[in-house]
Design a protein around this motif. Structure first.
Motif, PDB file in Angstrom:
ATOM      1  N   ILE A 152     -10.069  -5.960  88.023  1.00  0.00           N
ATOM      2  CA  ILE A 152      -9.618  -5.609  86.673  1.00  0.00           C
ATOM      3  C   ILE A 152      -8.249  -6.234  86.397  1.00  0.00           C
ATOM      4  CG2 ILE A 152      -8.882  -3.711  85.178  1.00  0.00           C
ATOM      5  CD1 ILE A 152     -11.018  -1.980  86.495  1.00  0.00           C
ATOM      6  N   SER A 153      -7.365  -6.173  87.381  1.00  0.00           N
ATOM      7  CA  SER A 153      -6.034  -6.776  87.218  1.00  0.00           C
ATOM      8  C   SER A 153      -6.131  -8.279  86.988  1.00  0.00           C
ATOM      9  CB  SER A 153      -5.177  -6.489  88.457  1.00  0.00           C
ATOM     10  OG  SER A 153      -4.965  -5.105  88.612  1.00  0.00           O
ATOM     11  N   LEU A 154      -7.028  -8.925  87.740  1.00  0.00           N
ATOM     12  CA  LEU A 154      -7.219 -10.368  87.585  1.00  0.00           C
ATOM     13  C   LEU A 154      -7.769 -10.690  86.196  1.00  0.00           C
ATOM     14  CD1 LEU A 154      -7.285 -13.243  88.705  1.00  0.00           C
ATOM     15  CD2 LEU A 154      -9.549 -12.743  89.658  1.00  0.00           C
ATOM     16  N   LEU A 155      -8.738  -9.902  85.743  1.00  0.00           N
ATOM     17  CA  LEU A 155      -9.329 -10.119  84.425  1.00  0.00           C
ATOM     18  C   LEU A 155      -8.284  -9.945  83.326  1.00  0.00           C
ATOM     19  CD1 LEU A 155     -11.842 -10.609  82.694  1.00  0.00           C
ATOM     20  CD2 LEU A 155     -12.269  -8.146  82.746  1.00  0.00           C
ATOM     21  N   ASN A 156      -7.467  -8.902  83.445  1.00  0.00           N
ATOM     22  CA  ASN A 156      -6.414  -8.666  82.460  1.00  0.00           C
ATOM     23  C   ASN A 156      -5.403  -9.804  82.435  1.00  0.00           C
ATOM     24  OD1 ASN A 156      -7.402  -6.186  81.546  1.00  0.00           O
ATOM     25  ND2 ASN A 156      -6.362  -5.057  83.170  1.00  0.00           N
ATOM     26  N   PHE A 157      -5.091 -10.334  83.611  1.00  0.00           N
ATOM     27  CA  PHE A 157      -4.147 -11.458  83.680  1.00  0.00           C
ATOM     28  C   PHE A 157      -4.726 -12.692  83.003  1.00  0.00           C
ATOM     29  CE2 PHE A 157      -2.826 -15.365  85.845  1.00  0.00           C
ATOM     30  CZ  PHE A 157      -1.466 -15.330  85.593  1.00  0.00           C
ATOM     31  N   GLY A 186       5.979  -6.130  75.100  1.00  0.00           N
ATOM     32  CA  GLY A 186       5.862  -7.246  76.036  1.00  0.00           C
ATOM     33  C   GLY A 186       4.489  -7.884  75.984  1.00  0.00           C
ATOM     34  N   LYS A 187       4.442  -9.177  76.274  1.00  0.00           N
ATOM     35  CA  LYS A 187       3.188  -9.924  76.325  1.00  0.00           C
ATOM     36  C   LYS A 187       3.076 -10.556  77.713  1.00  0.00           C
ATOM     37  CE  LYS A 187       3.360 -11.058  71.384  1.00  0.00           C
ATOM     38  NZ  LYS A 187       3.346 -12.152  70.370  1.00  0.00           N
ATOM     39  N   TYR A 188       1.950 -10.324  78.374  1.00  0.00           N
ATOM     40  CA  TYR A 188       1.807 -10.761  79.757  1.00  0.00           C
ATOM     41  C   TYR A 188       0.451 -11.459  79.958  1.00  0.00           C
ATOM     42  CZ  TYR A 188       5.420  -7.175  80.075  1.00  0.00           C
ATOM     43  OH  TYR A 188       6.540  -6.420  79.861  1.00  0.00           O
ATOM     44  N   GLY A 189       0.354 -12.210  81.021  1.00  0.00           N
ATOM     45  CA  GLY A 189      -0.908 -12.858  81.360  1.00  0.00           C
ATOM     46  C   GLY A 189      -0.888 -14.354  81.121  1.00  0.00           C
TER      47      GLY A 189
END
Length: 205
Positions: free
Chosen positions: A18-23, A88-91
């Motif tokens: 899930i973390s990878l997908l969100n990134f 904030g914007k991340y990924g």
């Protein structure tokens, strides 16, 4: 490993995915405030909008949401009379956009990495170790005849077969070892002690 450990391991794997997908798709850090905040979260749950790391902040709340789900979040905001701010914007998408003017730099870095990988597939240094009676030049010439030279692809070299061939073609070799380390190919040849001593005695006479 018991059932609890298996479940914990599976949960860790799922969390990592899930973390990878969100990134990869990008995500926002959101601040929300207003009297309808609780109703806002209830509606998000009903609509299946995933929010994570929800925490209290001053007069509102902070949480994270995927870039894809953000548009659905705006529709919920209209119904609950709440205020939303992006903190904030991340990924990956935001990272690429932030450095869009440095495309040539990143392209060069990627090209350099690819070049290093390609070069690592070949042999660029050949070492001959342990020879006494046979000269390094003789062994190098022999290897060249076997089409083993600098610039050859590593996967084309059969070390076990080459060791057998060297033992057959160099009768005085008591022990032969061929190995590869990185882009280096090494031939370690140990000659017969009797032959070496006999040759030294002959030279002394």
């Amino acid at each position: 490993m018991n059932i609890a450990d298996n479940q914990a391991s599976l949960k860790q794997v799922v969390d990592n995915l899930i973390s990878l997908l969100n990134f990869l798709q990008g995500y926002y850090k959101i601040f929300i405030c207003g009297r309808g905040a609780e109703r806002f979260f209830n509606l998000c749950g009903n609509k299946g909008i995933l929010l994570w790391k929800l925490s209290r902040k001053k007069e509102g709340y902070v949480f994270f949401v995927s870039r894809k789900a953000y548009e659905s979040l705006l529709a919920v905001r209209e119904k609950t009379n709440t205020t939303i701010e992006i903190e904030g914007k991340y990924g990956l998408p935001f990272f690429l956009y932030r450095y869009r003017k440095r495309k040539l730099f990143f392209a060069g870095m990627a090209g350099c990495g690819i070049l290093i990988y390609i070069l690592s597939l070949f042999i660029w240094d050949i070492q001959i170790v342990g020879t006494v009676r046979y000269t390094k030049e003789e062994i190098e010439k022999y290897l060249t005849e076997k089409e083993i030279h600098t610039g050859i692809r590593k996967k084309t070299i059969n070390c076990a077969l080459l060791e057998e061939e060297i033992r057959e073609d160099f009768p005085d070799a008591a022990w032969v070892s061929c190995d590869m380390e990185g882009t280096r190919f090494r031939v370690h040849l140990k000659e017969s002690i009797d032959e070496i001593e006999t040759e030294k005695e002959t030279e002394g006479d």
